[in-house]
Design a protein around this motif. Structure first.
Motif, mmCIF file in Angstrom:
data_model
loop_
_atom_site.group_PDB
_atom_site.id
_atom_site.type_symbol
_atom_site.label_atom_id
_atom_site.label_comp_id
_atom_site.label_asym_id
_atom_site.label_seq_id
_atom_site.Cartn_x
_atom_site.Cartn_y
_atom_site.Cartn_z
ATOM 1 N N GLU A 83 0.834 -1.203 0.000
ATOM 2 C CA GLU A 83 0.000 0.000 0.000
ATOM 3 C C GLU A 83 0.873 1.260 0.000
ATOM 4 O OE1 GLU A 83 -3.438 2.163 2.778
ATOM 5 O OE2 GLU A 83 -2.371 0.367 3.489
ATOM 6 N N ARG A 84 0.421 2.284 -0.657
ATOM 7 C CA ARG A 84 1.134 3.557 -0.679
ATOM 8 C C ARG A 84 0.244 4.652 -0.103
ATOM 9 N NH1 ARG A 84 4.766 3.932 -6.217
ATOM 10 N NH2 ARG A 84 5.908 1.967 -5.891
ATOM 11 N N LYS A 85 0.808 5.416 0.812
ATOM 12 C CA LYS A 85 0.090 6.511 1.452
ATOM 13 C C LYS A 85 0.895 7.805 1.295
ATOM 14 C CE LYS A 85 -2.203 3.980 5.261
ATOM 15 N NZ LYS A 85 -3.589 4.476 5.076
ATOM 16 N N LYS A 86 0.176 8.918 1.191
ATOM 17 C CA LYS A 86 0.823 10.228 1.202
ATOM 18 C C LYS A 86 0.154 11.077 2.261
ATOM 19 C CE LYS A 86 0.156 13.520 -1.909
ATOM 20 N NZ LYS A 86 0.217 14.385 -3.131
ATOM 21 N N LEU A 87 0.977 11.611 3.181
ATOM 22 C CA LEU A 87 0.472 12.442 4.264
ATOM 23 C C LEU A 87 1.159 13.805 4.208
ATOM 24 C CD1 LEU A 87 0.580 9.858 7.206
ATOM 25 C CD2 LEU A 87 -1.410 10.538 5.866
ATOM 26 N N PRO A 88 0.428 14.879 4.508
ATOM 27 C CA PRO A 88 1.046 16.213 4.466
ATOM 28 C C PRO A 88 1.943 16.460 5.682
ATOM 29 C CG PRO A 88 -1.226 16.378 5.193
ATOM 30 C CD PRO A 88 -1.009 14.927 4.826
ATOM 31 N N PHE A 89 2.909 17.339 5.504
ATOM 32 C CA PHE A 89 3.803 17.724 6.597
ATOM 33 C C PHE A 89 3.940 19.236 6.594
ATOM 34 C CE2 PHE A 89 8.160 18.952 7.897
ATOM 35 C CZ PHE A 89 8.095 18.567 9.232
ATOM 36 N N ALA A 90 3.831 19.850 7.772
ATOM 37 C CA ALA A 90 4.047 21.292 7.928
ATOM 38 C C ALA A 90 4.576 21.541 9.335
ATOM 39 C CB ALA A 90 2.758 22.073 7.688
ATOM 40 N N TYR A 91 5.607 22.374 9.434
ATOM 41 C CA TYR A 91 6.184 22.666 10.749
ATOM 42 C C TYR A 91 6.697 24.096 10.754
ATOM 43 C CZ TYR A 91 9.239 22.486 14.841
ATOM 44 O OH TYR A 91 9.840 22.743 16.047
ATOM 45 N N LYS A 92 6.244 24.883 11.731
ATOM 46 C CA LYS A 92 6.704 26.262 11.874
ATOM 47 C C LYS A 92 7.919 26.292 12.784
ATOM 48 C CE LYS A 92 5.187 30.954 12.982
ATOM 49 N NZ LYS A 92 4.052 31.820 13.369
ATOM 50 N N LEU A 93 9.022 26.851 12.274
ATOM 51 C CA LEU A 93 10.270 26.876 13.030
ATOM 52 C C LEU A 93 10.164 27.847 14.193
ATOM 53 C CD1 LEU A 93 12.970 25.303 12.415
ATOM 54 C CD2 LEU A 93 11.286 25.325 10.589
ATOM 55 N N PRO A 94 10.499 27.422 15.414
ATOM 56 C CA PRO A 94 10.501 28.357 16.560
ATOM 57 C C PRO A 94 11.520 29.465 16.344
ATOM 58 C CG PRO A 94 10.662 26.063 17.282
ATOM 59 C CD PRO A 94 10.871 26.054 15.802
ATOM 60 N N LEU A 95 11.267 30.617 16.961
ATOM 61 C CA LEU A 95 12.142 31.765 16.781
ATOM 62 C C LEU A 95 13.414 31.687 17.618
ATOM 63 C CD1 LEU A 95 9.476 34.635 16.747
ATOM 64 C CD2 LEU A 95 10.856 33.839 14.820
ATOM 65 N N HIS A 96 13.460 30.785 18.577
ATOM 66 C CA HIS A 96 14.582 30.783 19.508
ATOM 67 C C HIS A 96 15.661 29.760 19.172
ATOM 68 C CE1 HIS A 96 12.600 33.627 22.115
ATOM 69 N NE2 HIS A 96 11.533 32.855 22.181
ATOM 70 N N LEU A 97 15.556 29.107 18.034
ATOM 71 C CA LEU A 97 16.592 28.138 17.679
ATOM 72 C C LEU A 97 17.821 28.848 17.127
ATOM 73 C CD1 LEU A 97 14.530 25.341 15.892
ATOM 74 C CD2 LEU A 97 15.518 25.267 18.180
ATOM 75 N N PRO A 98 19.013 28.314 17.380
ATOM 76 C CA PRO A 98 20.204 28.859 16.715
ATOM 77 C C PRO A 98 20.095 28.636 15.206
ATOM 78 C CG PRO A 98 20.790 27.384 18.532
ATOM 79 C CD PRO A 98 19.330 27.217 18.294
ATOM 80 N N ILE A 99 20.717 29.505 14.432
ATOM 81 C CA ILE A 99 20.670 29.346 12.982
ATOM 82 C C ILE A 99 21.796 28.422 12.532
ATOM 83 C CG2 ILE A 99 19.602 31.596 12.669
ATOM 84 C CD1 ILE A 99 22.316 32.660 11.761
ATOM 85 N N SER A 100 21.667 27.885 11.335
ATOM 86 C CA SER A 100 22.676 26.969 10.799
ATOM 87 C C SER A 100 23.969 27.718 10.497
ATOM 88 C CB SER A 100 22.166 26.302 9.515
ATOM 89 O OG SER A 100 21.040 25.500 9.774
#
Length: 331
Positions: A83-100
């Motif tokens: 079986e094949r399934k597709k699920l959506p993904f969305a994530y809002k990055l927190p403002l307090h994380l260090p940047i790359s």
């Protein structure tokens, strides 16, 4: 029976693949994509599908890895053979994380928790970019002839520290500029340490607070002038030289910066007094790391780094002591 036995070891089991729409995202933005799930040779019960945001960083020659966030996606479903399934993904990055940065990297680890079987995993590297105001600050330093050092972006107890060296007019006058950046509602506040090459030999460490209003950051030439004025005053206060030659900047604004007019706000100065130094540290802790510490993110890692770098860090060890910071002088 044999197929079910093999799936316990991950052979012929379900698979998962997170397909991100892009591999980079600014702090505060939402990153989107889809999960592609494919069933194996037998039906399998999935207890949970989640994503871990993993932070990896280098400090004092050691590597550290910490889970910065756990993102639940789905739970308790069965995936049939093939079986094949597709699920959506969305994530809002927190403002307090260090940047790359070269010393700070992020990975999304997708985990398919399979009952009575080997879990399936997928890893995707992502780059977390600074907020636009901080990105404009970096652009202004670059236009002034400063380049980031390889170790720039390291995480300290008080925030993420950025370090630059001069290649333009400040070459031979300034050895290095380090700063912690607090992005505020009205602009970016820099707490800088400027290593000035002294004319008598050696170098002198000077501390300087500089506030860059948002309207100034939107115009590259204005932002460059503010930073240059602050550095020139710092150099003169350190006694390195009597004055710097006037410099005219033939700069055009970057296409994504708007023009805010010709008014140049005055360069802010730090306040001398009992609350200035501790207040600066408190501000950075609140702005950059409080959200992380409150969620117990990086707390143990930062403690480990601090223990390795210096026992008993006090208020004067603003930059963690890693580069021999000894307090310096206020301007």
């Amino acid at each position: 029976m044999w197929k079910r036995f093999l799936t316990k070891f991950g052979i012929g089991g379900a698979k998962v693949d997170l397909m991100l729409h892009r591999s980079h995202v600014h702090l505060g933005e939402t990153l989107e994509g889809e999960f592609w799930l494919e069933g194996g040779s037998v039906a399998q019960h999935v207890r949970a599908l989640d994503v871990l945001l993993e932070l990896e960083m280098q400090a004092e020659g050691k590597g550290y890895r910490q889970t910065a966030a756990v993102i639940p996606v789905a739970s308790s479903f069965t995936i049939q053979p093939g079986e094949r399934k597709k699920l959506p993904f969305a994530y809002k990055l927190p403002l307090h994380l260090p940047i790359s940065r070269p010393t700070v990297r992020y990975t999304f680890v997708t985990r398919l928790d399979i009952a009575n079987g080997a879990d399936a995993y997928d890893e995707d590297a992502i780059e977390i970019l600074p907020p636009l105001a901080l990105e404009q600050t970096f652009a202004a330093f670059a236009a002034l002839g400063f380049r980031e050092k390889p170790a720039s972006g390291r995480i300290t107890r008080y925030g993420q520290e950025f370090s630059f060296f001069p290649t333009g007019e400040f070459h031979g006058i300034v050895q290095e500029v380090e700063f912690l950046a607090l992005v505020e509602t009205e602009g970016v506040r820099l707490h800088m340490e400027v290593d000035v090459c002294h004319r008598a030999g050696g170098e002198r460490e000077m501390k300087r607070e500089l506030f860059l209003p948002l309207e100034s950051l939107r115009d590259l030439e204005t932002a460059v002038r503010l930073i240059r004025d602050a550095l020139e005053e710092t150099v003169q206060a350190a006694g390195a030289i009597d004055s710097l030659e006037p410099h005219h900047w033939p700069l055009s604004s970057s296409p994504f910066y708007g023009h805010s007019g010709s008014h140049v706000p005055p360069v802010s100065r730090p306040h001398h007094g009992g609350s200035g130094w501790a207040g600066a540290i408190g501000g950075f802790a609140a702005g950059m790391l409080t959200g992380m510490i409150a969620e117990e993110l990086l707390d143990d890692v930062i403690d480990d780094v601090a223990d390795d770098v210096a026992d008993g860090i006090d208020v004067d060890d603003w930059f963690d002591g890693g580069d021999g910071f000894d307090g310096g002088d206020w301007l």
